[in-house]
Design a protein around this motif. Structure first.
Motif, mmCIF file in Angstrom:
data_model
loop_
_atom_site.group_PDB
_atom_site.id
_atom_site.type_symbol
_atom_site.label_atom_id
_atom_site.label_comp_id
_atom_site.label_asym_id
_atom_site.label_seq_id
_atom_site.Cartn_x
_atom_site.Cartn_y
_atom_site.Cartn_z
ATOM 1 N N LEU A 155 -14.241 3.188 -14.959
ATOM 2 C CA LEU A 155 -13.414 3.395 -13.787
ATOM 3 C C LEU A 155 -13.236 2.283 -12.176
ATOM 4 C CD1 LEU A 155 -14.421 7.218 -12.988
ATOM 5 C CD2 LEU A 155 -12.157 6.688 -13.838
ATOM 6 N N LEU A 156 -14.415 1.791 -12.210
ATOM 7 C CA LEU A 156 -14.912 0.680 -10.728
ATOM 8 C C LEU A 156 -14.028 -0.404 -11.577
ATOM 9 C CD1 LEU A 156 -18.927 0.780 -10.245
ATOM 10 C CD2 LEU A 156 -16.717 1.141 -8.602
ATOM 11 N N GLU A 157 -14.258 -0.823 -12.981
ATOM 12 C CA GLU A 157 -13.232 -1.895 -13.337
ATOM 13 C C GLU A 157 -11.950 -1.529 -13.438
ATOM 14 O OE1 GLU A 157 -13.860 -4.916 -16.645
ATOM 15 O OE2 GLU A 157 -14.626 -3.200 -17.077
ATOM 16 N N GLU A 158 -10.932 -0.282 -13.215
ATOM 17 C CA GLU A 158 -9.621 0.045 -13.000
ATOM 18 C C GLU A 158 -9.424 -0.108 -11.912
ATOM 19 O OE1 GLU A 158 -9.221 3.904 -15.250
ATOM 20 O OE2 GLU A 158 -9.604 3.016 -16.998
ATOM 21 N N ASP A 159 -10.167 -0.031 -10.754
ATOM 22 C CA ASP A 159 -10.010 -0.642 -10.292
ATOM 23 C C ASP A 159 -9.713 -1.355 -9.554
ATOM 24 O OD1 ASP A 159 -9.184 2.523 -9.791
ATOM 25 O OD2 ASP A 159 -10.765 2.978 -8.543
ATOM 26 N N GLY A 160 -11.093 -2.492 -9.987
ATOM 27 C CA GLY A 160 -10.344 -3.932 -9.438
ATOM 28 C C GLY A 160 -11.900 -4.181 -9.122
ATOM 29 N N LEU A 161 -12.629 -3.337 -8.699
ATOM 30 C CA LEU A 161 -14.142 -3.870 -7.895
ATOM 31 C C LEU A 161 -15.249 -4.583 -8.880
ATOM 32 C CD1 LEU A 161 -14.683 -0.683 -6.373
ATOM 33 C CD2 LEU A 161 -13.831 -2.221 -5.065
ATOM 34 N N ILE A 162 -15.192 -4.689 -10.335
ATOM 35 C CA ILE A 162 -16.162 -5.205 -11.148
ATOM 36 C C ILE A 162 -14.913 -5.669 -12.618
ATOM 37 C CG2 ILE A 162 -18.218 -3.513 -10.513
ATOM 38 C CD1 ILE A 162 -17.627 -2.657 -13.584
ATOM 39 N N HIS A 163 -15.173 -6.754 -13.386
ATOM 40 C CA HIS A 163 -15.449 -7.366 -14.157
ATOM 41 C C HIS A 163 -16.180 -7.440 -15.044
ATOM 42 C CE1 HIS A 163 -15.761 -11.943 -14.157
ATOM 43 N NE2 HIS A 163 -15.539 -11.254 -12.916
ATOM 44 N N THR A 164 -15.731 -7.336 -16.772
ATOM 45 C CA THR A 164 -17.142 -7.882 -17.418
ATOM 46 C C THR A 164 -16.412 -8.809 -18.169
ATOM 47 O OG1 THR A 164 -16.857 -5.146 -18.389
ATOM 48 C CG2 THR A 164 -17.569 -6.803 -20.175
ATOM 49 N N ARG A 165 -17.774 -9.259 -17.922
ATOM 50 C CA ARG A 165 -17.871 -10.663 -19.456
ATOM 51 C C ARG A 165 -18.156 -10.756 -21.083
ATOM 52 N NH1 ARG A 165 -19.851 -15.345 -15.105
ATOM 53 N NH2 ARG A 165 -18.039 -14.926 -13.274
ATOM 54 N N ARG A 166 -17.430 -10.553 -21.831
ATOM 55 C CA ARG A 166 -17.904 -9.899 -23.212
ATOM 56 C C ARG A 166 -19.049 -10.946 -23.221
ATOM 57 N NH1 ARG A 166 -15.311 -6.938 -27.047
ATOM 58 N NH2 ARG A 166 -13.959 -7.239 -25.935
ATOM 59 N N GLY A 167 -20.231 -9.947 -23.962
ATOM 60 C CA GLY A 167 -21.662 -11.027 -24.228
ATOM 61 C C GLY A 167 -22.597 -11.057 -22.847
ATOM 62 N N VAL A 168 -22.089 -10.860 -21.606
ATOM 63 C CA VAL A 168 -22.912 -11.740 -20.728
ATOM 64 C C VAL A 168 -22.942 -10.358 -19.953
ATOM 65 C CG1 VAL A 168 -22.695 -12.789 -18.147
ATOM 66 C CG2 VAL A 168 -21.471 -13.744 -20.618
ATOM 67 N N GLY A 169 -21.726 -9.404 -19.824
ATOM 68 C CA GLY A 169 -22.136 -8.002 -18.701
ATOM 69 C C GLY A 169 -21.145 -8.164 -18.018
ATOM 70 N N ARG A 170 -21.182 -7.795 -16.460
ATOM 71 C CA ARG A 170 -20.310 -6.923 -15.206
ATOM 72 C C ARG A 170 -20.119 -7.494 -14.253
ATOM 73 N NH1 ARG A 170 -20.828 -1.988 -18.945
ATOM 74 N NH2 ARG A 170 -18.994 -1.125 -19.970
ATOM 75 N N PHE A 171 -19.655 -8.002 -14.188
ATOM 76 C CA PHE A 171 -19.475 -8.607 -12.494
ATOM 77 C C PHE A 171 -19.082 -8.089 -11.165
ATOM 78 C CE2 PHE A 171 -21.028 -11.672 -15.664
ATOM 79 C CZ PHE A 171 -22.065 -12.824 -14.750
ATOM 80 N N VAL A 172 -19.766 -8.150 -10.121
ATOM 81 C CA VAL A 172 -18.815 -7.529 -9.323
ATOM 82 C C VAL A 172 -17.618 -8.719 -8.891
ATOM 83 C CG1 VAL A 172 -18.932 -7.110 -6.610
ATOM 84 C CG2 VAL A 172 -20.536 -6.866 -8.367
ATOM 85 N N ALA A 173 -16.384 -8.090 -8.874
ATOM 86 C CA ALA A 173 -15.377 -8.750 -8.361
ATOM 87 C C ALA A 173 -15.298 -9.815 -7.363
ATOM 88 C CB ALA A 173 -14.076 -7.931 -8.320
#
Length: 265
Positions: A70-88
């Protein structure tokens, strides 16, 4: 630097609070969103692992995964494949174009879209909802969830939020009374009810489109595997110069949308 929950001071020391009737994934979403907006998790920083977040918040990895989705859908975070999730790197804002009831958007020539009302409740607003509707952080909102079907098969979920209580009465006393007397009008989305009451003056608004996956809870409602792709549209609109409507439309991959809109006034 590897991100662990120990890097974030006393943010995780306070137990997770889950308001009555609120799904745990939404409570986790709200907690993490608040941390992001308060810069507990700095812009662009790496978030802790799902397992670490689940342990400290007292919830399962599945709950954490859906909250992060949900956080990613709302633009607050994004995923880098193989690395992890980052705050936007910068926080989104909910904007304010014209729109129609989503059952009309999904309808095509010769086909009727069915509307199945799943719930209509007053909930404590999440950080994203309060921001999108320009409400105080402790405000309540109406939440309607509706499943749209074609030929008996689910094709989309519609999750709609509008202000509740005094905030809604300030926008439209008539609409507030309508929802108080009949909190869920069967066979229609909330926006369809609103246009009946408010008329064509409702607007303008803005729609953002992203790709996502169903997840476990929404997958069950749409008869999809948790990893199945979805088209996700986040729609805002205003009435009388005030933010009055925020919705998320979750559409099965492959569905055709009738998205032609009237020109802006």
């Amino acid at each position: 630097m590897v991100a662990t929950v120990d890097n974030f001071g006393d943010f995780f020391d306070q137990p997770l609070t889950v308001p009555l009737g609120q799904p745990r994934r939404v409570a986790v979403y709200s907690r993490l969103a608040a941390g992001i907006r308060a810069q507990v998790f700095p812009l662009g920083s790496l978030l802790p692992k799902e397992s670490d977040l689940g342990t400290r918040l007292g919830v399962s990895r599945t709950v954490v995964r859906e909250a992060l989705m949900l956080l990613e859908e709302d633009g607050l975070i994004h995923t880098r494949r193989g690395v992890g999730r980052f705050v936007a790197p910068e926080l989104p804002r909910a904007g304010l174009e014209r729109l129609r009831p989503f059952e009309e958007v999904l309808a095509s020539q010769g086909q009727t879209v069915g509307v199945e009302n799943l719930q209509a409740t007053i909930q404590h607003a999440t950080d994203f909802v309060a921001g999108g509707l320009k409400l105080d952080p402790d405000a309540n909102t109406w939440f309607w969830e509706t499943r749209l079907t074609r030929d008996g098969e689910p094709v989309a979920l519609v999750q709609e939020h509008i202000p509740a209580g005094r905030d809604l009465r300030d926008i439209s006393p008539v609409l507030a009374e309508r929802l108080r007397e009949d909190p869920q009008d069967q066979g229609r989305t909330l926006f369809a009810v609103m246009t009946d009451v408010l008329g064509p003056v409702f607007g303008p608004g803005e729609c953002a489109m992203t790709a996502g996956v169903a997840g476990a809870t929404r997958g069950r409602l749409l008869s999809l595997a948790p990893s199945a792709p979805l088209l996700i549209l986040t729609q805002t609109a205003q009435h009388g110069g005030r933010a009055a409507y925020l919705a998320k439309y979750l559409v099965r991959a492959g569905e055709r949308l009738s998205i032609n809109q009237p020109p802006q006034s």
